[in-house]
Design an enzyme around this catalytic site. Sequence first.
Site, PDB file in Angstrom:
ATOM      1  N   ASN A  37       0.823  -1.213   0.000  1.00  0.00           N
ATOM      2  CA  ASN A  37       0.000   0.000   0.000  1.00  0.00           C
ATOM      3  C   ASN A  37       0.857   1.264   0.000  1.00  0.00           C
ATOM      4  O   ASN A  37       0.333   2.380  -0.015  1.00  0.00           O
ATOM      5  CB  ASN A  37      -0.968   0.012   1.186  1.00  0.00           C
ATOM      6  CG  ASN A  37      -0.275   0.125   2.529  1.00  0.00           C
ATOM      7  OD1 ASN A  37       0.954   0.075   2.616  1.00  0.00           O
ATOM      8  ND2 ASN A  37      -1.055   0.268   3.590  1.00  0.00           N
ATOM      9  N   VAL A  62      -3.374  -4.844   2.640  1.00  0.00           N
ATOM     10  CA  VAL A  62      -3.785  -6.205   2.984  1.00  0.00           C
ATOM     11  C   VAL A  62      -4.711  -6.249   4.190  1.00  0.00           C
ATOM     12  O   VAL A  62      -5.292  -7.305   4.487  1.00  0.00           O
ATOM     13  CB  VAL A  62      -2.565  -7.118   3.233  1.00  0.00           C
ATOM     14  CG1 VAL A  62      -1.699  -7.215   1.984  1.00  0.00           C
ATOM     15  CG2 VAL A  62      -1.749  -6.661   4.430  1.00  0.00           C
ATOM     16  N   SER A  80       4.169  -4.694   6.856  1.00  0.00           N
ATOM     17  CA  SER A  80       4.057  -4.147   8.217  1.00  0.00           C
ATOM     18  C   SER A  80       5.033  -3.001   8.389  1.00  0.00           C
ATOM     19  O   SER A  80       6.162  -3.081   7.906  1.00  0.00           O
ATOM     20  CB  SER A  80       4.376  -5.217   9.270  1.00  0.00           C
ATOM     21  OG  SER A  80       4.341  -4.652  10.575  1.00  0.00           O
ATOM     22  N   TYR A 150       3.479  -2.703  18.022  1.00  0.00           N
ATOM     23  CA  TYR A 150       4.252  -3.528  17.090  1.00  0.00           C
ATOM     24  C   TYR A 150       4.512  -4.911  17.684  1.00  0.00           C
ATOM     25  O   TYR A 150       4.257  -5.937  17.045  1.00  0.00           O
ATOM     26  CB  TYR A 150       5.562  -2.835  16.749  1.00  0.00           C
ATOM     27  CG  TYR A 150       6.420  -3.573  15.747  1.00  0.00           C
ATOM     28  CD1 TYR A 150       5.973  -3.785  14.448  1.00  0.00           C
ATOM     29  CD2 TYR A 150       7.686  -4.035  16.083  1.00  0.00           C
ATOM     30  CE1 TYR A 150       6.756  -4.450  13.512  1.00  0.00           C
ATOM     31  CE2 TYR A 150       8.476  -4.699  15.158  1.00  0.00           C
ATOM     32  CZ  TYR A 150       8.012  -4.901  13.879  1.00  0.00           C
ATOM     33  OH  TYR A 150       8.792  -5.568  12.956  1.00  0.00           O
TER      34      TYR A 150
END
Length: 330
Positions: A37, A62, A80, A150
Amino acid sequence: MNGQPKRILITGAAGFLGSHLSDRFIQEGYQVIGMDNLITGSLRNIEHLFKLPNFEFYHHDVSKFVHVPGHLDYILHFASPASPIDYLRIPIQTLKVGSLGTHNLLGLAKSKKARILVASTSEVYGDPLVSPQAESYWGNVNPVGPRGVYDEAKRFQEAMTMAYHNFHGVETRIVRIFNTFGPRMRLNDGRALPTFIAQALQNEDLTVFGNGQQTRSFCYVDDQVEGIFRLLHAEYAEPVNIGNPDEITVEQMAKEIISLTNSSSKLTYGELPVDDPKQRRPDIRLAKELLNWQPAFSRLQGLEKTIAYYQALDKIDLKETTQIYFKENA
């Protein structure tokens, strides 16, 4: 490779590791579908692949439903945010890609009967109370601290991956990635090594947080990619550490980079961030036994290659490399 080329989806393909993995699987003769993205990745990292017939790119998040037409043999889930600047600025997106994104891709793997490898991290160990960190160590993580978005996203990701493996019989693999570096890193992203390189190449003072005695273990990107490639094709579903156990203090590393760049930079010191790990060193005995893998590049060899890559950029490009994230995500 006999017959029809294997087809692989790589999420986070425009990121640092994702782009190198795309290169490797292209070289191995795979049909590669890159997906990103671009919230932290850059098309610059993969623009050399767009002319190739066995590469295609999907600009997609995603965390939303993922559809890929045709068969898939493999999925690499590397989408990520991965640096403190990223997940402190976009904490919700970080949690969503680790949860919703992982769920979507595991569902895709189930429907396509594809093997999926998910990228976890040494951050699942938190601020460890043991060293080196073996896969059997459960970690010391603060779930409500600034790094929790995270750390816990990755821990949840591992749990969901194992659930799909155990309940649905999906072929899954989990790699726990320790600090990795090399060409295409986004400089000044909040992590020590790339930030030090950016500062040294511009003769700026290197900012060491805390007293600099916290340790890290750095793996060159080619070694990391090799370990991931072998793990994908291994018959093992539990997490596997991939990293270089050569441990160094942050202060020593800063001095090493100043020396390698012939920089006039000096060291300055700042306050240690909350929950910053005091020690990082992977136990790679499992990777050695299971994958016959261990690092081929020393930290010095990797640093020389990485610094040479950035020295080849002109000053304007170097500045753009350090600032492009903030321009694109302001």
